[in-house]
Design a protein around this motif. Structure first.
Motif, PDB file in Angstrom:
ATOM      1  N   LEU A  47       0.864  -1.183   0.000  1.00  0.00           N
ATOM      2  CA  LEU A  47       0.000   0.000   0.000  1.00  0.00           C
ATOM      3  C   LEU A  47       0.900   1.232   0.000  1.00  0.00           C
ATOM      4  O   LEU A  47       1.832   1.317   0.797  1.00  0.00           O
ATOM      5  CB  LEU A  47      -0.873  -0.031   1.270  1.00  0.00           C
ATOM      6  CG  LEU A  47      -1.828   1.130   1.537  1.00  0.00           C
ATOM      7  CD1 LEU A  47      -2.932   1.177   0.474  1.00  0.00           C
ATOM      8  CD2 LEU A  47      -2.451   0.982   2.921  1.00  0.00           C
ATOM      9  N   ASN A  48       0.619   2.167  -0.919  1.00  0.00           N
ATOM     10  CA  ASN A  48       1.354   3.440  -0.856  1.00  0.00           C
ATOM     11  C   ASN A  48       0.360   4.582  -0.707  1.00  0.00           C
ATOM     12  O   ASN A  48      -0.804   4.343  -0.429  1.00  0.00           O
ATOM     13  CB  ASN A  48       2.316   3.607  -2.041  1.00  0.00           C
ATOM     14  CG  ASN A  48       1.607   3.709  -3.372  1.00  0.00           C
ATOM     15  OD1 ASN A  48       0.390   3.774  -3.436  1.00  0.00           O
ATOM     16  ND2 ASN A  48       2.368   3.705  -4.443  1.00  0.00           N
ATOM     17  N   GLU A  49       0.835   5.801  -0.858  1.00  0.00           N
ATOM     18  CA  GLU A  49       0.080   7.034  -0.591  1.00  0.00           C
ATOM     19  C   GLU A  49      -0.036   7.208   0.932  1.00  0.00           C
ATOM     20  O   GLU A  49      -0.745   6.450   1.613  1.00  0.00           O
ATOM     21  CB  GLU A  49      -1.319   7.034  -1.232  1.00  0.00           C
ATOM     22  CG  GLU A  49      -1.298   7.231  -2.736  1.00  0.00           C
ATOM     23  CD  GLU A  49      -0.709   8.593  -3.141  1.00  0.00           C
ATOM     24  OE1 GLU A  49      -0.887   9.589  -2.412  1.00  0.00           O
ATOM     25  OE2 GLU A  49      -0.046   8.647  -4.185  1.00  0.00           O
ATOM     26  N   SER A  50       0.643   8.239   1.420  1.00  0.00           N
ATOM     27  CA  SER A  50       0.709   8.436   2.877  1.00  0.00           C
ATOM     28  C   SER A  50      -0.681   8.527   3.517  1.00  0.00           C
ATOM     29  O   SER A  50      -0.912   7.954   4.586  1.00  0.00           O
ATOM     30  CB  SER A  50       1.536   9.675   3.197  1.00  0.00           C
ATOM     31  OG  SER A  50       1.050  10.811   2.503  1.00  0.00           O
ATOM     32  N   ASP A  51      -1.615   9.217   2.851  1.00  0.00           N
ATOM     33  CA  ASP A  51      -2.951   9.357   3.458  1.00  0.00           C
ATOM     34  C   ASP A  51      -3.679   8.008   3.508  1.00  0.00           C
ATOM     35  O   ASP A  51      -4.424   7.734   4.453  1.00  0.00           O
ATOM     36  CB  ASP A  51      -3.789  10.385   2.687  1.00  0.00           C
ATOM     37  CG  ASP A  51      -3.306  11.808   2.935  1.00  0.00           C
ATOM     38  OD1 ASP A  51      -2.661  12.053   3.975  1.00  0.00           O
ATOM     39  OD2 ASP A  51      -3.565  12.680   2.087  1.00  0.00           O
ATOM     40  N   ASP A  52      -3.463   7.175   2.485  1.00  0.00           N
ATOM     41  CA  ASP A  52      -4.108   5.855   2.474  1.00  0.00           C
ATOM     42  C   ASP A  52      -3.510   4.954   3.554  1.00  0.00           C
ATOM     43  O   ASP A  52      -4.218   4.164   4.191  1.00  0.00           O
ATOM     44  CB  ASP A  52      -3.948   5.190   1.100  1.00  0.00           C
ATOM     45  CG  ASP A  52      -4.733   5.923   0.013  1.00  0.00           C
ATOM     46  OD1 ASP A  52      -5.564   6.777   0.365  1.00  0.00           O
ATOM     47  OD2 ASP A  52      -4.497   5.652  -1.177  1.00  0.00           O
ATOM     48  N   ILE A  53      -2.194   5.082   3.752  1.00  0.00           N
ATOM     49  CA  ILE A  53      -1.525   4.290   4.799  1.00  0.00           C
ATOM     50  C   ILE A  53      -2.064   4.697   6.173  1.00  0.00           C
ATOM     51  O   ILE A  53      -2.408   3.856   7.008  1.00  0.00           O
ATOM     52  CB  ILE A  53       0.008   4.477   4.713  1.00  0.00           C
ATOM     53  CG1 ILE A  53       0.541   3.830   3.431  1.00  0.00           C
ATOM     54  CG2 ILE A  53       0.702   3.910   5.958  1.00  0.00           C
ATOM     55  CD1 ILE A  53       1.981   4.198   3.087  1.00  0.00           C
ATOM     56  N   ILE A  54      -2.161   6.017   6.379  1.00  0.00           N
ATOM     57  CA  ILE A  54      -2.674   6.521   7.665  1.00  0.00           C
ATOM     58  C   ILE A  54      -4.118   6.043   7.869  1.00  0.00           C
ATOM     59  O   ILE A  54      -4.474   5.540   8.941  1.00  0.00           O
ATOM     60  CB  ILE A  54      -2.561   8.064   7.722  1.00  0.00           C
ATOM     61  CG1 ILE A  54      -1.086   8.469   7.818  1.00  0.00           C
ATOM     62  CG2 ILE A  54      -3.369   8.629   8.889  1.00  0.00           C
ATOM     63  CD1 ILE A  54      -0.812   9.959   7.649  1.00  0.00           C
TER      64      ILE A  54
END
Ligand SMILES: N[C@@H](CCC(=O)N[C@@H](CS)C(=O)NCC(=O)O)C(=O)O
Length: 125
Positions: free
Chosen positions: A74-81
């Protein structure tokens, strides 16, 4: 629900503002210790190794990235958060250090990046 036998892997790029955001969230949520952190400095063999590992999973690897389960990335910092906030039942909006960073230095960096891009477009026109 994540597999308790698997240690998720957090891939970070040195001095990356999006990586700091994800890392701050995990730290403030008390989750960072549950991760294996693999951080690279650009231009080093670690960068080559990490990008080679991620290449089959993304058209263009970006950081931060997490291996959430064996072979699942999983990437994209907002998606990880959002993913780990959901999993841990925590609300990132209620985290003062994360909020201070996102609304402060991170927002300022984003504005500067947009300003630089606009100037580049103007210079190229
Ligand atoms: N929207 C993405 C942006 C991520 C991003 O652009 N990260 C940069 C590092 S700051 C990156 O991975 N660049 C590609 C590279 O270094 O190869 C996020 O929030 O995760």
């Amino acid at each position: 629900m994540s597999d308790p036998a698997f240690t998720p892997v957090l891939y970070l790029k040195d001095k990356c503002p999006h990586c700091l955001k994800a890392r701050l969230f995990l730290l403030e949520a008390g989750l960072l210790g549950d991760f294996q952190v693999r951080e690279f400095v650009p231009g080093t063999p670690d960068e080559q190794a990490i990008k080679a590992e991620l290449a089959p999973h993304f058209a263009k690897p970006s950081f931060p990235t997490v291996q959430t389960a064996p072979g699942a990335y999983l990437n994209e910092s907002d998606d990880i958060i959002a993913h780990y906030a959901r999993e841990a039942g925590v609300d990132p909006a209620g985290m003062p250090v994360l909020r201070a960073y996102v609304t402060g230095a991170y927002a300022r960096l984003k504005a500067m990046r947009e300003e630089i891009n606009a100037l580049k477009d103007k210079a190229a026109a």
